[in-house]
Write a protein that holds these residues in place. Sequence first.
Motif, PDB file in Angstrom:
ATOM      1  N   LYS A   1      25.030  16.699  57.157  1.00 45.63           N
ATOM      2  CA  LYS A   1      25.911  17.867  57.047  1.00 45.63           C
ATOM      3  C   LYS A   1      26.479  18.033  55.639  1.00 45.63           C
ATOM      4  O   LYS A   1      26.984  19.107  55.291  1.00 45.63           O
ATOM      5  CB  LYS A   1      27.071  17.747  58.044  1.00 45.63           C
ATOM      6  CG  LYS A   1      26.628  17.737  59.497  1.00 45.63           C
ATOM      7  CD  LYS A   1      27.804  17.455  60.425  1.00 45.63           C
ATOM      8  CE  LYS A   1      27.334  17.228  61.848  1.00 45.63           C
ATOM      9  NZ  LYS A   1      28.456  16.829  62.740  1.00 45.63           N
ATOM     10  N   LEU A   2      26.372  16.980  54.816  1.00 44.68           N
ATOM     11  CA  LEU A   2      26.902  17.046  53.455  1.00 44.68           C
ATOM     12  C   LEU A   2      25.945  17.762  52.500  1.00 44.68           C
ATOM     13  O   LEU A   2      26.324  18.039  51.345  1.00 44.68           O
ATOM     14  CB  LEU A   2      27.195  15.629  52.946  1.00 44.68           C
ATOM     15  CG  LEU A   2      28.199  14.822  53.792  1.00 44.68           C
ATOM     16  CD1 LEU A   2      28.370  13.428  53.206  1.00 44.68           C
ATOM     17  CD2 LEU A   2      29.546  15.539  53.868  1.00 44.68           C
ATOM     18  N   ASN A   3      24.727  18.024  52.950  1.00 41.55           N
ATOM     19  CA  ASN A   3      23.756  18.809  52.172  1.00 41.55           C
ATOM     20  C   ASN A   3      23.487  18.233  50.785  1.00 41.55           C
ATOM     21  O   ASN A   3      23.619  18.903  49.771  1.00 41.55           O
ATOM     22  CB  ASN A   3      24.213  20.266  52.030  1.00 41.55           C
ATOM     23  CG  ASN A   3      24.100  21.031  53.338  1.00 41.55           C
ATOM     24  OD1 ASN A   3      23.206  20.787  54.125  1.00 41.55           O
ATOM     25  ND2 ASN A   3      25.033  21.939  53.555  1.00 41.55           N
ATOM     26  N   TYR A   4      23.138  16.962  50.749  1.00 42.78           N
ATOM     27  CA  TYR A   4      22.744  16.373  49.470  1.00 42.78           C
ATOM     28  C   TYR A   4      21.422  15.635  49.659  1.00 42.78           C
ATOM     29  O   TYR A   4      20.996  15.333  50.765  1.00 42.78           O
ATOM     30  CB  TYR A   4      23.823  15.434  48.920  1.00 42.78           C
ATOM     31  CG  TYR A   4      24.086  14.189  49.746  1.00 42.78           C
ATOM     32  CD1 TYR A   4      23.316  13.044  49.579  1.00 42.78           C
ATOM     33  CD2 TYR A   4      25.122  14.153  50.677  1.00 42.78           C
ATOM     34  CE1 TYR A   4      23.542  11.905  50.311  1.00 42.78           C
ATOM     35  CE2 TYR A   4      25.368  13.024  51.426  1.00 42.78           C
ATOM     36  CZ  TYR A   4      24.574  11.897  51.241  1.00 42.78           C
ATOM     37  OH  TYR A   4      24.802  10.768  51.993  1.00 42.78           O
ATOM     38  N   SER A   5      20.778  15.373  48.520  1.00 47.36           N
ATOM     39  CA  SER A   5      19.498  14.680  48.540  1.00 47.36           C
ATOM     40  C   SER A   5      19.737  13.221  48.949  1.00 47.36           C
ATOM     41  O   SER A   5      20.767  12.631  48.581  1.00 47.36           O
ATOM     42  CB  SER A   5      18.854  14.753  47.155  1.00 47.36           C
ATOM     43  OG  SER A   5      17.608  14.110  47.143  1.00 47.36           O
ATOM     44  N   PRO A   6      18.817  12.636  49.717  1.00 48.23           N
ATOM     45  CA  PRO A   6      17.465  13.098  50.068  1.00 48.23           C
ATOM     46  C   PRO A   6      17.399  13.922  51.361  1.00 48.23           C
ATOM     47  O   PRO A   6      16.303  14.311  51.771  1.00 48.23           O
ATOM     48  CB  PRO A   6      16.697  11.788  50.234  1.00 48.23           C
ATOM     49  CG  PRO A   6      17.726  10.845  50.776  1.00 48.23           C
ATOM     50  CD  PRO A   6      19.016  11.216  50.109  1.00 48.23           C
ATOM     51  N   TYR A   7      18.539  14.163  52.016  1.00 46.20           N
ATOM     52  CA  TYR A   7      18.491  14.874  53.304  1.00 46.20           C
ATOM     53  C   TYR A   7      17.978  16.299  53.127  1.00 46.20           C
ATOM     54  O   TYR A   7      17.224  16.803  53.964  1.00 46.20           O
ATOM     55  CB  TYR A   7      19.878  14.867  53.943  1.00 46.20           C
ATOM     56  CG  TYR A   7      20.343  13.467  54.299  1.00 46.20           C
ATOM     57  CD1 TYR A   7      19.977  12.885  55.503  1.00 46.20           C
ATOM     58  CD2 TYR A   7      21.118  12.721  53.411  1.00 46.20           C
ATOM     59  CE1 TYR A   7      20.384  11.599  55.825  1.00 46.20           C
ATOM     60  CE2 TYR A   7      21.531  11.437  53.723  1.00 46.20           C
ATOM     61  CZ  TYR A   7      21.158  10.873  54.927  1.00 46.20           C
ATOM     62  OH  TYR A   7      21.550   9.599  55.235  1.00 46.20           O
ATOM     63  N   THR A   8      18.379  16.955  52.047  1.00 39.24           N
ATOM     64  CA  THR A   8      17.916  18.326  51.817  1.00 39.24           C
ATOM     65  C   THR A   8      16.435  18.380  51.453  1.00 39.24           C
ATOM     66  O   THR A   8      15.825  19.457  51.502  1.00 39.24           O
ATOM     67  CB  THR A   8      18.745  18.974  50.703  1.00 39.24           C
ATOM     68  OG1 THR A   8      18.714  18.127  49.538  1.00 39.24           O
ATOM     69  CG2 THR A   8      20.181  19.178  51.149  1.00 39.24           C
ATOM     70  N   ASN A   9      15.856  17.238  51.077  1.00 40.07           N
ATOM     71  CA  ASN A   9      14.423  17.213  50.781  1.00 40.07           C
ATOM     72  C   ASN A   9      13.579  17.375  52.048  1.00 40.07           C
ATOM     73  O   ASN A   9      12.487  17.949  52.011  1.00 40.07           O
ATOM     74  CB  ASN A   9      14.033  15.899  50.102  1.00 40.07           C
ATOM     75  CG  ASN A   9      14.764  15.705  48.789  1.00 40.07           C
ATOM     76  OD1 ASN A   9      15.276  16.662  48.211  1.00 40.07           O
ATOM     77  ND2 ASN A   9      14.820  14.469  48.322  1.00 40.07           N
ATOM     78  N   TYR A  10      14.106  16.853  53.150  1.00 40.29           N
ATOM     79  CA  TYR A  10      13.342  16.824  54.396  1.00 40.29           C
ATOM     80  C   TYR A  10      13.800  17.870  55.415  1.00 40.29           C
ATOM     81  O   TYR A  10      13.008  18.262  56.283  1.00 40.29           O
ATOM     82  CB  TYR A  10      13.448  15.438  55.040  1.00 40.29           C
ATOM     83  CG  TYR A  10      12.933  14.322  54.167  1.00 40.29           C
ATOM     84  CD1 TYR A  10      11.570  14.073  54.063  1.00 40.29           C
ATOM     85  CD2 TYR A  10      13.814  13.510  53.446  1.00 40.29           C
ATOM     86  CE1 TYR A  10      11.086  13.034  53.270  1.00 40.29           C
ATOM     87  CE2 TYR A  10      13.347  12.473  52.654  1.00 40.29           C
ATOM     88  CZ  TYR A  10      11.983  12.237  52.570  1.00 40.29           C
ATOM     89  OH  TYR A  10      11.522  11.223  51.777  1.00 40.29           O
ATOM     90  N   PHE A  11      15.070  18.303  55.318  1.00 44.15           N
ATOM     91  CA  PHE A  11      15.632  19.184  56.344  1.00 44.15           C
ATOM     92  C   PHE A  11      16.392  20.340  55.699  1.00 44.15           C
ATOM     93  O   PHE A  11      17.024  20.171  54.653  1.00 44.15           O
ATOM     94  CB  PHE A  11      16.582  18.415  57.268  1.00 44.15           C
ATOM     95  CG  PHE A  11      15.960  17.203  57.916  1.00 44.15           C
ATOM     96  CD1 PHE A  11      15.226  17.324  59.080  1.00 44.15           C
ATOM     97  CD2 PHE A  11      16.107  15.945  57.337  1.00 44.15           C
ATOM     98  CE1 PHE A  11      14.652  16.208  59.672  1.00 44.15           C
ATOM     99  CE2 PHE A  11      15.532  14.827  57.924  1.00 44.15           C
ATOM    100  CZ  PHE A  11      14.799  14.956  59.095  1.00 44.15           C
ATOM    101  N   THR A  12      16.329  21.501  56.352  1.00 42.44           N
ATOM    102  CA  THR A  12      17.054  22.686  55.889  1.00 42.44           C
ATOM    103  C   THR A  12      17.874  23.248  57.046  1.00 42.44           C
ATOM    104  O   THR A  12      17.317  23.542  58.118  1.00 42.44           O
ATOM    105  CB  THR A  12      16.075  23.766  55.392  1.00 42.44           C
ATOM    106  OG1 THR A  12      15.256  23.224  54.350  1.00 42.44           O
ATOM    107  CG2 THR A  12      16.831  24.981  54.876  1.00 42.44           C
ATOM    108  N   ARG A  13      19.166  23.381  56.827  1.00 38.44           N
ATOM    109  CA  ARG A  13      20.013  23.901  57.900  1.00 38.44           C
ATOM    110  C   ARG A  13      19.797  25.407  58.037  1.00 38.44           C
ATOM    111  O   ARG A  13      19.889  26.160  57.066  1.00 38.44           O
ATOM    112  CB  ARG A  13      21.488  23.607  57.613  1.00 38.44           C
ATOM    113  CG  ARG A  13      22.392  24.009  58.780  1.00 38.44           C
ATOM    114  CD  ARG A  13      23.779  23.429  58.659  1.00 38.44           C
ATOM    115  NE  ARG A  13      24.500  23.963  57.507  1.00 38.44           N
ATOM    116  CZ  ARG A  13      25.762  23.633  57.208  1.00 38.44           C
ATOM    117  NH1 ARG A  13      26.417  22.763  57.971  1.00 38.44           N
ATOM    118  NH2 ARG A  13      26.345  24.145  56.143  1.00 38.44           N
ATOM    119  N   VAL A  14      19.523  25.855  59.270  1.00 35.17           N
ATOM    120  CA  VAL A  14      19.230  27.269  59.517  1.00 35.17           C
ATOM    121  C   VAL A  14      20.220  27.914  60.477  1.00 35.17           C
ATOM    122  O   VAL A  14      20.260  29.142  60.605  1.00 35.17           O
ATOM    123  CB  VAL A  14      17.801  27.433  60.071  1.00 35.17           C
ATOM    124  CG1 VAL A  14      16.774  27.070  59.002  1.00 35.17           C
ATOM    125  CG2 VAL A  14      17.591  26.582  61.321  1.00 35.17           C
TER     126      VAL A  14
END
Length: 710
Positions: A678-691
């Motif tokens: 939920k913090l929207n930082y790498s590496p999470y944003t590399n694999y997942f996009t909140r829609v």
Amino acid sequence: MTEFRCRRSDNPEDDEQHKDEQQEESNPGFLQRLLKVFFGCLAAFACGMLYGIYLSTYHDRMFSFSTTQELEREISFQGGSGLYYYYYKRLITAPSLERGLHELMEDNSTISGQTINAVQRLSLYPELITSFIYRVTNWQELTDPIYFYVGVVFGLQAIYVTSLFVCSWVMSGTWVAGMLAVSWYVINRPDTSKLDHGIALRENWALPYFSCQVAALTGFLSNNISSATEMLCYLTMSATTFTFLLVWDNSHYVLFLQSLCLFLMDCFDLVPPQKIADIHRVYLGSLLLVYVLQFQNTALLSSPLLSLLIGSVLARYFQHKMKIGPLVARVMKLFLHFHLVFTTSLTFSYLVKKLLPPSDGDFIFKFFEVKFGLNITTDFVPNFLLCQDSFLFPSVDLLVRLTQASVLPFYVLVLVVCFLSTLHAVYTRLSGQPMADKRSAGDAGVGGCPAVAYHVFHTLCFGGLTLMFDGMKFFWTPHVCMFAAFGICSPELWMTVFKRLKLKSIHPVVLSLILSTAVPTIIGFSLWREYCPRVISELSELQEFYNPDLVELLSWIRMQTPAAAAVFAASPQLMGTVRLCSGAAVTSLPLYTDVEQLRRAEDTYQVYSMRSAEEVYKLLSSQKTNYVIIEESICNELALSKGCRIKDLLDISNGHVVFDKGEIFSFTKNGRFCHEIKLNYSPYTNYFTRVFWNRLYHVYKVNSVISFQY
């Protein structure tokens, strides 16, 4: 309805003479008995109808069923039960029933990457029968499919309470007992019915048939019935046993417990051997038919029910003279018979399991080891199952609720009397003495009647399991209501008590008739005075159930995702609702009896663990997931007992947390995934996009192409 009496004679000539005498005596009182049966049937029908109307009204008040839109109505199928209604809707909308059945047998659009036989996997026979009735009758012009489906379930519950009414009536001889049993059942509805857990659950379809089967078995075991009535009970028992086995995949375990009770009765010579043989034919015939209809279900071949039947038949063949001889000799033969039956049953079960493909037997054994403290495991699946309400030990609140409703104290008193009387009957039979016939029924005691003896074993068996598994209360509590009502209204039971007390001031027969009428009348009046206003207020008050966040989520899925291509991962309960309301594929099914589906659910649950973004991404990608739904209720779950939270079970299973002597040790460098993403930082944003997100749900798209952002 035949009045219940205890009689048994070992002489066939005496039986024929008794039947002739009974026919001669029956002519003057024929009209009286006919009126009694008529008003009893009318009362049973009225109780069933009123209960069905009560359930329909309560359900409409709870979910505003008649005023909401189609989406909100479908959301009301809770606990993952929406998946069953989804398949019913597919059968209704299919071009033909044959085409719809073929699509369900080769379903490749529900679970991502798998083609399943949904009819076999989910036991969709209730949906097949209901959709067939809806399509071939004029119900399509009268009501919507969802109303018809829910109405059928409520109709089965009405049959459920009617069968309890009939069973108590048959045993006591008065339909007042039936009314009292139904009253207690309705008052204790949270502990007698699983409707509040999900309308479409398999238990809500199966338990009414089991109740009818028990009522028919009760009539079949009674001695003082005509040949026509006995045949009617036998046919009813055969039909309901077959249907019970067909609609629920766990029903053979329940019938195993019932057959175990009948096996004990046969060993103690409390029931004629011919009737036991007839019941065995019902079991074997039903197992064979269901085995064929369930696509050669190998679980039935390795079931304990079939093993016990095989062991009983073989042991009976080798021990022709088990029931003759003095007391000591018969007891020794009895122990030998027990050893022979259970040794044969275990051997047969072992051989069948060796010949059949590997099953979940080892997992079930491991589960029971952990349940009873014989072993400790970090495996997620058995620990997850042990945390489900059905497998927990029941709380004291169950006994408190039953006591407050006044049913438990009377049940205990009735059980004590019937149990002691049954023990006396067992001693009498093992001593070689014949059971008393009609003219000395009072000396035999109420426990000497085969139907009463069966219900004593039945209630002890299911009651013992209820003390270990809370889910078994839905079998035991309805029986408690019926059994207590029978005992209070039965003159034979009161007479058994007074005969043992040897009262001299007043004749036991007169006192029994007075108390068997006065006591239920007083109880019924007190229940009506205390609980009738509560039931009326429960129906009059609007208890609206509405989940705007879930409605918003499902509306977004419908409009923003392609139903034919999207694959969603979420908790099993939510995935059933997603599949129903959007038609999108899911990664697993909400089936707690399927180990494979539980393993797939474990992989989905890793979004609540302390694994890295890359590990979670690989697990979700292996299931071809396009979207993953993170639920705040699981991610931020608060509980007094931390051992049963999903994230705690995952931490233990993954080895990220170890409990040692009350201390907690952490062995991971990653934060909890559902918090970190939920913090929207790498590496999470590399694999997942909140829609999508709202107060309770966050939806992330699983990126097909990894984008490296820093």
